[in-house]
Scaffold this motif. Structure first.
Motif, PDB file in Angstrom:
ATOM      1  N   VAL A 286       0.835  -1.191  -0.086  1.00  0.00           N
ATOM      2  CA  VAL A 286      -0.004   0.022   0.063  1.00  0.00           C
ATOM      3  C   VAL A 286       0.823   1.226  -0.129  1.00  0.00           C
ATOM      4  N   ASP A 287       1.944   1.300   0.939  1.00  0.00           N
ATOM      5  CA  ASP A 287       2.947   2.470   0.935  1.00  0.00           C
ATOM      6  C   ASP A 287       3.468   2.590  -0.423  1.00  0.00           C
ATOM      7  N   ALA A 288       4.055   1.547  -0.921  1.00  0.00           N
ATOM      8  CA  ALA A 288       4.720   1.636  -2.305  1.00  0.00           C
ATOM      9  C   ALA A 288       3.703   2.597  -3.394  1.00  0.00           C
ATOM     10  N   VAL A 289       2.350   2.037  -3.458  1.00  0.00           N
ATOM     11  CA  VAL A 289       1.424   2.519  -4.358  1.00  0.00           C
ATOM     12  C   VAL A 289       1.451   4.094  -4.093  1.00  0.00           C
ATOM     13  N   ARG A 290       1.054   4.354  -2.798  1.00  0.00           N
ATOM     14  CA  ARG A 290       0.842   5.741  -2.395  1.00  0.00           C
ATOM     15  C   ARG A 290       1.724   6.678  -2.495  1.00  0.00           C
ATOM     16  N   ALA A 291       3.338   5.885  -2.497  1.00  0.00           N
ATOM     17  CA  ALA A 291       4.524   6.908  -2.647  1.00  0.00           C
ATOM     18  C   ALA A 291       4.811   7.221  -3.916  1.00  0.00           C
ATOM     19  N   LEU A 292       3.865   6.727  -5.098  1.00  0.00           N
ATOM     20  CA  LEU A 292       4.005   7.378  -6.247  1.00  0.00           C
ATOM     21  C   LEU A 292       3.561   8.770  -6.475  1.00  0.00           C
TER      22      LEU A 292
ATOM     23  N   ILE B 271       7.548  12.497  -2.882  1.00  0.00           N
ATOM     24  CA  ILE B 271       8.408  12.509  -1.429  1.00  0.00           C
ATOM     25  C   ILE B 271       7.562  13.217  -0.456  1.00  0.00           C
ATOM     26  N   ASP B 272       6.669  14.354  -0.908  1.00  0.00           N
ATOM     27  CA  ASP B 272       6.200  15.231   0.183  1.00  0.00           C
ATOM     28  C   ASP B 272       4.840  14.719   0.535  1.00  0.00           C
ATOM     29  N   ARG B 273       4.574  13.234   0.325  1.00  0.00           N
ATOM     30  CA  ARG B 273       3.274  12.767   0.576  1.00  0.00           C
ATOM     31  C   ARG B 273       3.296  11.480   1.418  1.00  0.00           C
ATOM     32  N   GLY B 274       2.018  10.787   1.908  1.00  0.00           N
ATOM     33  CA  GLY B 274       2.327   9.680   2.528  1.00  0.00           C
ATOM     34  C   GLY B 274       2.079   9.774   4.090  1.00  0.00           C
ATOM     35  N   ALA B 275       2.642   8.675   4.835  1.00  0.00           N
ATOM     36  CA  ALA B 275       2.184   8.565   6.291  1.00  0.00           C
ATOM     37  C   ALA B 275       3.810   7.767   6.705  1.00  0.00           C
ATOM     38  N   ILE B 276       4.126   8.138   7.788  1.00  0.00           N
ATOM     39  CA  ILE B 276       5.397   7.400   8.547  1.00  0.00           C
ATOM     40  C   ILE B 276       5.073   7.322   9.913  1.00  0.00           C
TER      41      ILE B 276
ATOM     42  N   GLN C 264       2.017  12.630   7.076  1.00  0.00           N
ATOM     43  CA  GLN C 264       1.376  12.469   8.072  1.00  0.00           C
ATOM     44  C   GLN C 264       2.591  11.766   8.709  1.00  0.00           C
ATOM     45  N   MET C 265       2.907  12.173   9.962  1.00  0.00           N
ATOM     46  CA  MET C 265       3.864  11.629  11.025  1.00  0.00           C
ATOM     47  C   MET C 265       3.278  11.019  12.207  1.00  0.00           C
ATOM     48  N   ARG C 266       3.219   9.868  12.524  1.00  0.00           N
ATOM     49  CA  ARG C 266       2.764   9.191  13.713  1.00  0.00           C
ATOM     50  C   ARG C 266       3.707   8.882  14.699  1.00  0.00           C
TER      51      ARG C 266
ATOM     52  N   SER D 250      11.886  -2.246  18.672  1.00  0.00           N
ATOM     53  CA  SER D 250      12.385  -3.258  17.569  1.00  0.00           C
ATOM     54  C   SER D 250      11.006  -4.121  17.383  1.00  0.00           C
ATOM     55  N   ALA D 251      10.080  -4.566  18.186  1.00  0.00           N
ATOM     56  CA  ALA D 251       9.074  -5.338  18.010  1.00  0.00           C
ATOM     57  C   ALA D 251       7.915  -4.507  16.932  1.00  0.00           C
ATOM     58  N   LEU D 252       7.861  -3.427  17.366  1.00  0.00           N
ATOM     59  CA  LEU D 252       6.716  -2.742  16.661  1.00  0.00           C
ATOM     60  C   LEU D 252       7.365  -2.452  15.086  1.00  0.00           C
ATOM     61  N   VAL D 253       8.711  -2.245  14.719  1.00  0.00           N
ATOM     62  CA  VAL D 253       9.273  -2.272  13.649  1.00  0.00           C
ATOM     63  C   VAL D 253       9.167  -3.825  12.831  1.00  0.00           C
ATOM     64  N   ARG D 254       9.703  -4.703  13.515  1.00  0.00           N
ATOM     65  CA  ARG D 254       9.693  -5.977  12.873  1.00  0.00           C
ATOM     66  C   ARG D 254       8.242  -6.473  12.326  1.00  0.00           C
ATOM     67  N   ARG D 255       7.193  -6.072  13.290  1.00  0.00           N
ATOM     68  CA  ARG D 255       5.869  -6.509  12.708  1.00  0.00           C
ATOM     69  C   ARG D 255       5.192  -5.497  11.850  1.00  0.00           C
ATOM     70  N   GLY D 256       5.809  -4.355  11.745  1.00  0.00           N
ATOM     71  CA  GLY D 256       5.361  -3.443  10.494  1.00  0.00           C
ATOM     72  C   GLY D 256       4.342  -2.508  11.224  1.00  0.00           C
ATOM     73  N   ASP D 257       4.276  -2.452  12.434  1.00  0.00           N
ATOM     74  CA  ASP D 257       3.328  -1.405  12.952  1.00  0.00           C
ATOM     75  C   ASP D 257       4.248  -0.091  13.093  1.00  0.00           C
ATOM     76  N   ALA D 258       5.262   0.013  12.711  1.00  0.00           N
ATOM     77  CA  ALA D 258       6.284   1.234  12.616  1.00  0.00           C
ATOM     78  C   ALA D 258       7.003   1.198  11.452  1.00  0.00           C
ATOM     79  N   THR D 259       7.262   2.444  10.711  1.00  0.00           N
ATOM     80  CA  THR D 259       8.073   2.192   9.575  1.00  0.00           C
ATOM     81  C   THR D 259       9.562   2.300  10.116  1.00  0.00           C
ATOM     82  N   LEU D 260       9.803   3.047  11.120  1.00  0.00           N
ATOM     83  CA  LEU D 260      11.306   3.473  11.549  1.00  0.00           C
ATOM     84  C   LEU D 260      11.111   3.391  13.026  1.00  0.00           C
TER      85      LEU D 260
END
Length: 312
Positions: free
Chosen positions: A79-85, A88-93, A121-123, A133-143
């Motif tokens: 989903v992020d890959a499609v939205r990234a089209l 750079i100044d759009r999307g959510a992190i 949008q930055m959350r 680490s757990a949040l990032v591994r399971r995809g709940d956090a981008t970074l």
């Protein structure tokens, strides 16, 4: 097998029961139960054991969980890959970080990024290092921003800077005017720190104080457990004890004072992301911004400065 069945399974695990999962998914409890029944039928194994206080994973459920989380994370990457089209100044992190880092100069970096890219949008989510680490591994956090390198093979980590920690005390403390303090002068002093969690792996931030005290022959020192960095500073101000705090978190309050050379310590702050994650242009730009963290401004002495902790 359908995605909504996997989502229901993961939601039950994270909510520790069907009721919270139903609320999180905006479904009725029977609808969630139906999805899990279909998933268990597809897998040919029970995933949960029902107990009085909720549910626990069976051996099959424990085996399936990491793959279910990876599947949902991969779907979000798509989903992020499609939205990234859109650019750079759009999307959510979603950025997960250790709570104490929110009191350091990193907040200036995040503020600058939000001002430069107002449509991203930055959350933010705060957690302990292992939870980041757990949040990032399971995809709940981008970074993620945590203390110390995590060797997990699914994570990529980069040290972006080393955070110095300093010993602080009240300006009314007996050692406040001493230019240099030997470890033996700290005998009998209480220390204010985050509470230990005996049943969980040691956190780099919390364990660094214990390591310093042990190295200085002060392993038996009294620890006053306070689960808030702001509250710790208030307790130091009130004279309840000493503390080992991130230097940038006390920049605005710290006066030049004495030092404890034997307790000079730094903690590496590490930026992490999933090894196979899709990183949007906005996420890559945030990584660049965080990697060039600006130095914290030094406040002028005498004006607008609180005078409570003093370096020992």
């Amino acid at each position: 097998m359908e995605i909504d069945q996997v989502e229901a399974f993961v939601a039950i695990v994270r909510g520790r029961g069907f009721t919270r999962a139903a609320s999180a998914l905006h479904l009725s409890q029977p609808a969630v139960s139906r999805r899990v029944d279909l998933l268990e039928r597809e897998l040919g194994a029970s995933l949960f054991e029902r107990i009085r206080s909720g549910v626990i994973l069976t051996e099959a459920g424990q085996a399936f969980l990491p793959y279910a989380e990876a599947l949902l994370a991969s779907m979000r990457d798509g989903v992020d890959a499609v939205r990234a089209l859109e650019g750079i100044d759009r999307g959510a992190i979603t950025l997960a970080l250790v709570g104490t880092l929110a009191s350091t100069t990193l907040t200036g970096c995040l503020q600058g990024f939000r001002e430069a890219y107002p449509h991203v949008q930055m959350r933010l989510r705060t957690a302990l290092s292992r939870e980041v680490s757990a949040l990032v591994r399971r995809g709940d956090a981008t970074l993620g921003l945590r203390y110390g390198i995590d060797p997990h093979p699914e994570l990529v980590g980069k040290v972006i800077y080393d955070e110095p920690r300093v010993v602080v005390c009240s300006p009314r403390h007996r050692l406040a005017r001493s230019r240099t303090v030997a470890p033996k002068m700290l005998a009998g002093e209480a220390w204010i720190a985050f509470p230990a969690r005996p049943d969980e792996p040691a956190e780099p931030y919390a364990s660094s104080l214990q390591q310093c005290l042990a190295a200085c022959g002060l392993g038996a020192a009294e620890i006053i457990a306070i689960d808030s960095l702001t509250a710790q500073k208030r307790m130091v101000e009130a004279g309840f004890g000493l503390a080992l705090l991130p230097e940038s978190s006390v920049d605005e309050e710290l006066r030049v004072g004495t030092r404890v050379p034997a307790m000079r310590v730094t903690l590496p702050v590490v930026l992490i992301h999933r090894r196979r994650a899709y990183l949007s242009g906005a996420a890559r730009r945030l990584i660049e911004v965080l990697a060039v963290r600006p130095e914290s401004p030094r406040p002028r002495a005498g004006r607008g400065r609180r005078r409570y902790p003093q370096a020992c």
